[in-house]
Design a protein around this motif. Sequence first.
Motif, PDB file in Angstrom:
ATOM      1  N   MET A   1       0.820  -1.191   0.000  1.00 50.47           N
ATOM      2  CA  MET A   1       0.000   0.000   0.000  1.00 50.47           C
ATOM      3  C   MET A   1       0.869   1.263   0.000  1.00 50.47           C
ATOM      4  SD  MET A   1      -3.060   0.990  -0.027  1.00 50.47           S
ATOM      5  CE  MET A   1      -4.285   2.099   0.523  1.00 50.47           C
ATOM      6  N   ARG A   2       1.989   1.193   0.715  1.00 45.78           N
ATOM      7  CA  ARG A   2       2.863   2.348   0.806  1.00 45.78           C
ATOM      8  C   ARG A   2       3.441   2.714  -0.559  1.00 45.78           C
ATOM      9  NH1 ARG A   2       8.070   2.765   4.816  1.00 45.78           N
ATOM     10  NH2 ARG A   2       8.830   4.736   4.022  1.00 45.78           N
ATOM     11  N   LYS A   3       3.859   1.724  -1.314  1.00 43.66           N
ATOM     12  CA  LYS A   3       4.416   1.982  -2.646  1.00 43.66           C
ATOM     13  C   LYS A   3       3.370   2.563  -3.590  1.00 43.66           C
ATOM     14  CE  LYS A   3       8.600   0.558  -2.052  1.00 43.66           C
ATOM     15  NZ  LYS A   3       9.717   1.493  -2.106  1.00 43.66           N
ATOM     16  N   ALA A   7       3.646   6.127  -5.401  1.00 43.33           N
ATOM     17  CA  ALA A   7       3.530   6.221  -6.854  1.00 43.33           C
ATOM     18  C   ALA A   7       2.430   7.212  -7.253  1.00 43.33           C
ATOM     19  CB  ALA A   7       3.253   4.851  -7.457  1.00 43.33           C
ATOM     20  N   ALA A   8       1.312   7.175  -6.555  1.00 39.78           N
ATOM     21  CA  ALA A   8       0.229   8.120  -6.845  1.00 39.78           C
ATOM     22  C   ALA A   8       0.675   9.550  -6.562  1.00 39.78           C
ATOM     23  CB  ALA A   8      -1.002   7.771  -6.016  1.00 39.78           C
ATOM     24  N   GLY A   9       1.393   9.753  -5.470  1.00 41.39           N
ATOM     25  CA  GLY A   9       1.913  11.083  -5.164  1.00 41.39           C
ATOM     26  C   GLY A   9       2.888  11.572  -6.208  1.00 41.39           C
ATOM     27  N   PHE A  10       3.727  10.669  -6.703  1.00 43.03           N
ATOM     28  CA  PHE A  10       4.683  11.052  -7.745  1.00 43.03           C
ATOM     29  C   PHE A  10       3.965  11.419  -9.039  1.00 43.03           C
ATOM     30  CE2 PHE A  10       7.368  10.046 -11.381  1.00 43.03           C
ATOM     31  CZ  PHE A  10       8.390  10.953 -11.157  1.00 43.03           C
ATOM     32  N   ILE A  11       2.927  10.685  -9.390  1.00 42.91           N
ATOM     33  CA  ILE A  11       2.179  10.990 -10.618  1.00 42.91           C
ATOM     34  C   ILE A  11       1.508  12.357 -10.508  1.00 42.91           C
ATOM     35  CG2 ILE A  11       0.165  10.310 -11.992  1.00 42.91           C
ATOM     36  CD1 ILE A  11       1.038   7.389 -11.453  1.00 42.91           C
ATOM     37  N   VAL A  53       2.023  20.768  -4.846  1.00 49.22           N
ATOM     38  CA  VAL A  53       1.968  20.745  -3.379  1.00 49.22           C
ATOM     39  C   VAL A  53       1.272  19.484  -2.880  1.00 49.22           C
ATOM     40  CG1 VAL A  53       0.996  21.933  -1.368  1.00 49.22           C
ATOM     41  CG2 VAL A  53       2.107  23.241  -3.171  1.00 49.22           C
ATOM     42  N   THR A  54       0.185  19.098  -3.523  1.00 51.53           N
ATOM     43  CA  THR A  54      -0.537  17.890  -3.117  1.00 51.53           C
ATOM     44  C   THR A  54       0.298  16.636  -3.336  1.00 51.53           C
ATOM     45  OG1 THR A  54      -2.620  18.961  -3.691  1.00 51.53           O
ATOM     46  CG2 THR A  54      -2.653  16.570  -3.455  1.00 51.53           C
ATOM     47  N   GLY A  55       0.970  16.554  -4.458  1.00 43.24           N
ATOM     48  CA  GLY A  55       1.830  15.403  -4.723  1.00 43.24           C
ATOM     49  C   GLY A  55       2.953  15.292  -3.717  1.00 43.24           C
ATOM     50  N   THR A  56       3.555  16.418  -3.366  1.00 41.68           N
ATOM     51  CA  THR A  56       4.614  16.422  -2.355  1.00 41.68           C
ATOM     52  C   THR A  56       4.065  15.977  -1.006  1.00 41.68           C
ATOM     53  OG1 THR A  56       5.717  18.211  -3.520  1.00 41.68           O
ATOM     54  CG2 THR A  56       6.373  17.841  -1.245  1.00 41.68           C
ATOM     55  N   ALA A  57       2.896  16.477  -0.629  1.00 45.50           N
ATOM     56  CA  ALA A  57       2.297  16.107   0.651  1.00 45.50           C
ATOM     57  C   ALA A  57       1.948  14.619   0.701  1.00 45.50           C
ATOM     58  CB  ALA A  57       1.043  16.947   0.904  1.00 45.50           C
ATOM     59  N   VAL A  58       1.460  14.084  -0.396  1.00 48.37           N
ATOM     60  CA  VAL A  58       1.119  12.653  -0.430  1.00 48.37           C
ATOM     61  C   VAL A  58       2.371  11.792  -0.316  1.00 48.37           C
ATOM     62  CG1 VAL A  58       0.174  10.829  -1.904  1.00 48.37           C
ATOM     63  CG2 VAL A  58      -1.059  12.978  -1.644  1.00 48.37           C
ATOM     64  N   MET A  59       3.445  12.197  -0.994  1.00 48.48           N
ATOM     65  CA  MET A  59       4.685  11.421  -0.897  1.00 48.48           C
ATOM     66  C   MET A  59       5.269  11.485   0.507  1.00 48.48           C
ATOM     67  SD  MET A  59       6.648  11.847  -4.531  1.00 48.48           S
ATOM     68  CE  MET A  59       6.595  13.614  -4.637  1.00 48.48           C
ATOM     69  N   ILE A  60       5.163  12.624   1.155  1.00 47.27           N
ATOM     70  CA  ILE A  60       5.656  12.740   2.545  1.00 47.27           C
ATOM     71  C   ILE A  60       4.760  11.931   3.482  1.00 47.27           C
ATOM     72  CG2 ILE A  60       5.912  14.349   4.464  1.00 47.27           C
ATOM     73  CD1 ILE A  60       6.832  16.430   2.389  1.00 47.27           C
ATOM     74  N   ALA A  61       3.456  11.979   3.266  1.00 50.44           N
ATOM     75  CA  ALA A  61       2.529  11.235   4.118  1.00 50.44           C
ATOM     76  C   ALA A  61       2.666   9.731   3.945  1.00 50.44           C
ATOM     77  CB  ALA A  61       1.102  11.657   3.826  1.00 50.44           C
ATOM     78  N   ALA A  62       3.181   9.283   2.821  1.00 51.64           N
ATOM     79  CA  ALA A  62       3.349   7.847   2.586  1.00 51.64           C
ATOM     80  C   ALA A  62       4.351   7.247   3.557  1.00 51.64           C
ATOM     81  CB  ALA A  62       3.776   7.593   1.149  1.00 51.64           C
ATOM     82  N   ASP A  63       5.252   8.053   4.079  1.00 52.64           N
ATOM     83  CA  ASP A  63       6.233   7.552   5.042  1.00 52.64           C
ATOM     84  C   ASP A  63       5.588   7.125   6.356  1.00 52.64           C
ATOM     85  OD1 ASP A  63       8.315   7.878   3.305  1.00 52.64           O
ATOM     86  OD2 ASP A  63       8.837   9.882   4.052  1.00 52.64           O
ATOM     87  N   SER A  64       4.420   7.675   6.666  1.00 47.78           N
ATOM     88  CA  SER A  64       3.773   7.341   7.930  1.00 47.78           C
ATOM     89  C   SER A  64       2.924   6.067   7.857  1.00 47.78           C
ATOM     90  CB  SER A  64       2.903   8.498   8.401  1.00 47.78           C
ATOM     91  OG  SER A  64       1.819   8.682   7.516  1.00 47.78           O
ATOM     92  N   ILE A  65       2.780   5.515   6.665  1.00 45.59           N
ATOM     93  CA  ILE A  65       2.005   4.284   6.513  1.00 45.59           C
ATOM     94  C   ILE A  65       2.835   3.098   7.009  1.00 45.59           C
ATOM     95  CG2 ILE A  65       0.919   2.716   4.864  1.00 45.59           C
ATOM     96  CD1 ILE A  65       0.302   5.113   3.125  1.00 45.59           C
TER      97      ILE A  65
END
Length: 67
Positions: A1-3, A7-11, A53-65
């Motif tokens: 799920m984290r990956k 990936a969604a944040g990067f897109i 900004v949203t993509g960056t926030a999603v990629m940072i938030a993925a670390d907490s999963i």
Amino acid sequence: MRKFVEAAGFIVFAQGAAGLLHEWTGWFRLWAVVARLDFLDDHGLFVSIVLVVTGTAVMIAADSIRT
């Protein structure tokens, strides 16, 4: 799920960056989704910034999963 979330944040980030490049230089019209949507013509720059900004926030938030 984290990956998947990363990936969604990067897109999302990549689409925002392509939209910004299109607004500033005119390139990436075929690749940027924001540039291809007609109803976003007047708000393309704002939408692209929000996507970056949203993509960056999603990629940072993925670390907490937890895995």
